[in-house]
Structure formats: C-alpha cells, structure tokens
Design a protein around this motif. Structure first.
Motif, PDB file in Angstrom:
ATOM      1  N   GLY A 134     -19.012  23.146  58.334  1.00 19.56           N
ATOM      2  CA  GLY A 134     -18.593  24.172  59.279  1.00 19.56           C
ATOM      3  C   GLY A 134     -19.505  24.256  60.484  1.00 19.56           C
ATOM      4  O   GLY A 134     -19.042  24.332  61.636  1.00 19.56           O
ATOM      5  N   ILE A 135     -20.817  24.211  60.240  1.00 21.83           N
ATOM      6  CA  ILE A 135     -21.772  24.267  61.347  1.00 21.83           C
ATOM      7  C   ILE A 135     -21.607  23.046  62.242  1.00 21.83           C
ATOM      8  O   ILE A 135     -21.548  23.144  63.473  1.00 21.83           O
ATOM      9  CB  ILE A 135     -23.219  24.316  60.807  1.00 21.83           C
ATOM     10  N   GLY A 136     -21.523  21.879  61.609  1.00 22.37           N
ATOM     11  CA  GLY A 136     -21.479  20.637  62.368  1.00 22.37           C
ATOM     12  C   GLY A 136     -20.263  20.523  63.260  1.00 22.37           C
ATOM     13  O   GLY A 136     -20.370  20.148  64.438  1.00 22.37           O
ATOM     14  N   GLN A 137     -19.106  20.888  62.720  1.00 28.34           N
ATOM     15  CA  GLN A 137     -17.896  20.749  63.543  1.00 28.34           C
ATOM     16  C   GLN A 137     -17.912  21.750  64.694  1.00 28.34           C
ATOM     17  O   GLN A 137     -17.440  21.457  65.796  1.00 28.34           O
ATOM     18  CB  GLN A 137     -16.639  20.939  62.687  1.00 28.34           C
ATOM     19  N   PRO A 274     -17.152  33.772  60.294  1.00 31.37           N
ATOM     20  CA  PRO A 274     -15.695  33.574  60.345  1.00 31.37           C
ATOM     21  C   PRO A 274     -15.263  32.538  61.371  1.00 31.37           C
ATOM     22  O   PRO A 274     -14.259  31.850  61.182  1.00 31.37           O
ATOM     23  CB  PRO A 274     -15.178  34.969  60.713  1.00 31.37           C
ATOM     24  N   VAL A 275     -16.045  32.379  62.462  1.00 30.55           N
ATOM     25  CA  VAL A 275     -15.666  31.420  63.489  1.00 30.55           C
ATOM     26  C   VAL A 275     -15.638  30.001  62.927  1.00 30.55           C
ATOM     27  O   VAL A 275     -14.810  29.179  63.310  1.00 30.55           O
ATOM     28  CB  VAL A 275     -16.617  31.510  64.702  1.00 30.55           C
ATOM     29  N   MET A 276     -16.523  29.692  61.974  1.00 32.36           N
ATOM     30  CA  MET A 276     -16.521  28.359  61.369  1.00 32.36           C
ATOM     31  C   MET A 276     -15.245  28.121  60.579  1.00 32.36           C
ATOM     32  O   MET A 276     -14.723  27.011  60.522  1.00 32.36           O
ATOM     33  CB  MET A 276     -17.735  28.183  60.459  1.00 32.36           C
ATOM     34  N   LEU A 277     -14.738  29.172  59.960  1.00 31.00           N
ATOM     35  CA  LEU A 277     -13.518  29.039  59.173  1.00 31.00           C
ATOM     36  C   LEU A 277     -12.314  28.820  60.074  1.00 31.00           C
ATOM     37  O   LEU A 277     -11.408  28.045  59.741  1.00 31.00           O
ATOM     38  CB  LEU A 277     -13.313  30.276  58.301  1.00 31.00           C
ATOM     39  N   ARG A 278     -12.289  29.496  61.226  1.00 30.16           N
ATOM     40  CA  ARG A 278     -11.182  29.287  62.155  1.00 30.16           C
ATOM     41  C   ARG A 278     -11.159  27.845  62.657  1.00 30.16           C
ATOM     42  O   ARG A 278     -10.095  27.246  62.825  1.00 30.16           O
ATOM     43  CB  ARG A 278     -11.286  30.262  63.330  1.00 30.16           C
ATOM     44  N   GLU A 279     -12.341  27.284  62.857  1.00 33.22           N
ATOM     45  CA  GLU A 279     -12.422  25.904  63.325  1.00 33.22           C
ATOM     46  C   GLU A 279     -11.961  24.930  62.247  1.00 33.22           C
ATOM     47  O   GLU A 279     -11.457  23.843  62.546  1.00 33.22           O
ATOM     48  CB  GLU A 279     -13.865  25.569  63.725  1.00 33.22           C
ATOM     49  N   PRO A 285      -9.205  27.543  54.618  1.00 31.33           N
ATOM     50  CA  PRO A 285     -10.293  26.891  55.363  1.00 31.33           C
ATOM     51  C   PRO A 285     -11.513  26.536  54.520  1.00 31.33           C
ATOM     52  O   PRO A 285     -12.109  25.474  54.703  1.00 31.33           O
ATOM     53  CB  PRO A 285     -10.646  27.927  56.432  1.00 31.33           C
ATOM     54  N   LEU A 286     -11.897  27.414  53.588  1.00 35.72           N
ATOM     55  CA  LEU A 286     -13.063  27.115  52.760  1.00 35.72           C
ATOM     56  C   LEU A 286     -12.828  25.861  51.935  1.00 35.72           C
ATOM     57  O   LEU A 286     -13.704  24.994  51.818  1.00 35.72           O
ATOM     58  CB  LEU A 286     -13.397  28.304  51.844  1.00 35.72           C
ATOM     59  N   GLN A 287     -11.652  25.744  51.352  1.00 36.46           N
ATOM     60  CA  GLN A 287     -11.360  24.549  50.558  1.00 36.46           C
ATOM     61  C   GLN A 287     -11.280  23.316  51.441  1.00 36.46           C
ATOM     62  O   GLN A 287     -11.652  22.216  51.008  1.00 36.46           O
ATOM     63  CB  GLN A 287     -10.071  24.752  49.761  1.00 36.46           C
ATOM     64  N   THR A 288     -10.818  23.489  52.664  1.00 36.02           N
ATOM     65  CA  THR A 288     -10.816  22.362  53.612  1.00 36.02           C
ATOM     66  C   THR A 288     -12.233  21.846  53.817  1.00 36.02           C
ATOM     67  O   THR A 288     -12.484  20.628  53.767  1.00 36.02           O
ATOM     68  CB  THR A 288     -10.216  22.799  54.965  1.00 36.02           C
ATOM     69  N   LEU A 289     -13.178  22.751  54.042  1.00 41.63           N
ATOM     70  CA  LEU A 289     -14.574  22.353  54.240  1.00 41.63           C
ATOM     71  C   LEU A 289     -15.172  21.765  52.970  1.00 41.63           C
ATOM     72  O   LEU A 289     -15.952  20.800  53.027  1.00 41.63           O
ATOM     73  CB  LEU A 289     -15.393  23.554  54.708  1.00 41.63           C
TER      74      LEU A 289
END
Length: 334
Positions: A134-137, A274-279, A285-289
């Motif tokens: 999440g941070i990296g993207q 939350p902004v990381m999840l939107r990205e 989103p959590l499972q995507t990451l």
C-alpha cells in the motif's frame, strides 16, 4: 490447547501461557493448527488497554494476535472439503486469537501459502507485506526517487528498502546501532546511517552528494517513508529537497495513542491509511494488497526478515518490540 491469555491490561508480564479450550469453527470458518503467529507493535498498545484503531479495547480475558499461518485441520458448516489440509495464512481483522496453537479464521480471509514460503514468512507478508504494498504504490517510487526509510531494519522497513530498490529508487536506510545498520546495508540500501549518532544527517548529506552529484543528480531526498515519527523523522524531513514528500504510516517513537501525528513545518505531509486502500482497488482492497504481497514474496522480489520467538515467550517478544531490540517481523511459533 495452549495459548497466550491476557487477564489484565498492563505490562508484558501480564501475558500468560495457559491451557485453554480448543476454539470451535462456526459456519463459514476454518480452524488452523498454527505454525506462526504475527506480533505487531499495535499488540503492545492493546495489551496496555489502548484501543489504537480498534473501536474499543479488547474484552478480557483475551488471546491476542491477529495474524496466523498454519494447516487447516477442521471445517465449520458450509466450508468446502478442499480446504482441509491446506497451508493457509490469514489476517484476522479486529478479531483476536492468534497467539495460540489453534485459531479460528473466516474462510474468506484465508489465502493459500505459496509453496516456497514457510509459515513465518507468510505471516510477515499478510500484515507487514500488505502495508508495504500500500505504501509503495501510493508513493509512486521510480528511478528519479530518493527515498529515506527510518527503521529500515524492521519488518516494514526491510521490505520497503527492497520495494524501493526494485522500483529503481536510491534508498537511504536509517537504523539504530551498528548491527542494524549492517543489516540495512546487506539488504541493498544505497546509504545506511545510524540514527543514534547525532551527526547522522550530515553523514547522509555527504553520502548523497558523493552518490548523486557525479551523475548529475540533486543530492537531496524526494520522499520520507515514515513509520517512526519523533526526532528521527524530524531530521529525516530536513533531507528533503523542494517538492519533497513526507508520507506517514505510523509514529511508533511517540507511541500509539490513536491521536494525530506530529507535524513538520514546510513539508508536504500525507498521513496514509484509508487512502492506501482506495489506491489498491477491487471490492476487497485489503485482500488485494495481501495477494500482491504474497505474490511478490513467492517470486523472490520481496524477502521478509523474521525474528522468531516460542509461543510461551510472548512476553519477551513484546518487551523486545517495545525496546526496539528486534529486526524484521516478530513471530511466535507454538
């Protein structure tokens, strides 16, 4: 089974290794024979009775821990037989119960562990790894980036160094003490500095000048990826050039109290959450990451560092985390 239970909020010594009833999987759940349970700095705050990002403090007595990996050995109603015997890893969300020999997991939270990862590595990727993705993207790192990473020998920091290097960035890794600095260097950081040395900012500036100026680059940082806060982060932001960004995903140096982080004047700061999840995108989103993190580890592009403790020594693991005596992701092994 044996588990770690907390009967009263307070110091690490309140964590007790006890025999407790086996948990029973309900509809849509699986029971996992735990091989590794993740320990997070947030766990130490919850142990003290602080709620952190949770709606309320845990109800006592509780079995802490929200990250587990192991083998599925029992199924709840409605779960397909194909799950039985699978090696899985899962983040339990707000539900505790990970510091135990057996843990119950909602089947829709479980991921199969790639064959080339052990349980401890999988646990590192399911929580720490997903945060790094999440941070990296969001940071949008690339060949023009110069990233400063405080706590670069920790679980998140170790993976962030690798992620940034994979993206082509120049990396400045900060750690406390010569042993940790050596780990940061071995992990691929272009510049490594000991933040316990008062002169470290000047050393980093000199190293960046020698590294970047001959190639025509500007010897300043473009982004600080900050999970620490405190004086280290304040000095780190001083390395930023014009247009630099300070991305905050935690503030462990000032404690986890559920409040706002400190602010640094004159720096573009964004607090990630939350902004990381939107990205991340997708319906979950959590499972995507989580899936992305596991895939990166399976491919060998991200290599988690793990520090292992026996389950019975959970109190020692908490003390080590609180005193910054750990490197990599801390896990308990029954």
């Amino acid at each position: 089974m044996h588990a770690i239970r907390l009967h009263a909020f307070g110091p690490a010594g309140n964590l007790r290794h006890e025999e407790v009833p086996d948990p029973v999987p309900g509809p849509g759940q699986i029971r996992v024979a735990v091989e590794a349970a993740g320990v997070h700095l947030l766990d130490t705050a919850l142990r003290e009775g602080l709620r952190g990002p949770l709606p309320e403090p845990p109800r006592l007595p509780t079995v802490p821990g929200r990250e587990v990996a192991g083998v599925v050995e029992s199924l709840g109603e409605g779960v397909a037989e194909l799950w039985l015997g699978r090696r899985v890893v899962a983040h339990l969300g707000f539900a505790p119960g990970g510091y135990a020999e057996l843990a119950v997991v909602d089947v829709d939270r479980a991921h199969e562990i790639p064959a080339n990862l052990d349980a401890a590595q999988a646990v590192a990727m399911i929580g720490t790894g997903r945060t790094v993705m999440g941070i990296g993207q969001f940071a949008g790192l690339g060949p023009d980036s110069v990233a400063v990473i405080p706590a670069a020998a920790g679980g998140i920091g170790t993976l962030l160094v690798q992620y940034a290097k994979n993206a082509g960035a120049v990396v400045v890794g900060l750690a406390g003490g010569p042993e940790k600095v050596a780990r940061v260097q071995a992990n691929g950081s272009d510049v490594a500095a000991d933040y316990t040395d008062p002169a470290w900012p000047d050393k980093v500036r000199a190293d960046l000048d020698g590294l970047l100026r001959p190639a025509g680059g500007t010897p300043s940082a473009t982004v600080v990826l900050d999970g620490v806060g405190g004086e280290v982060a304040r000095h780190a932001t001083g390395l930023l050039g014009p247009g630099g960004r300070h991305l905050v995903f935690g503030w462990s140096a000032e404690g986890i109290r559920g409040g706002e982080p400190y602010l640094v004047d004159g720096v573009s700061e964004q607090v990630l959450g939350p902004v990381m999840l939107r990205e991340a995108g997708g319906p979950e989103p959590l499972q995507t990451l989580e899936l992305r993190a596991l895939a990166e580890a399976a491919a060998g592009r991200l290599r988690p560092a793990v520090q292992r403790f026996p389950l019975a020594d959970a109190a020692a693991a908490h003390r080590a985390l609180e005193t910054r005596a750990t490197t990599g992701k801390v896990v308990l092994e029954p």
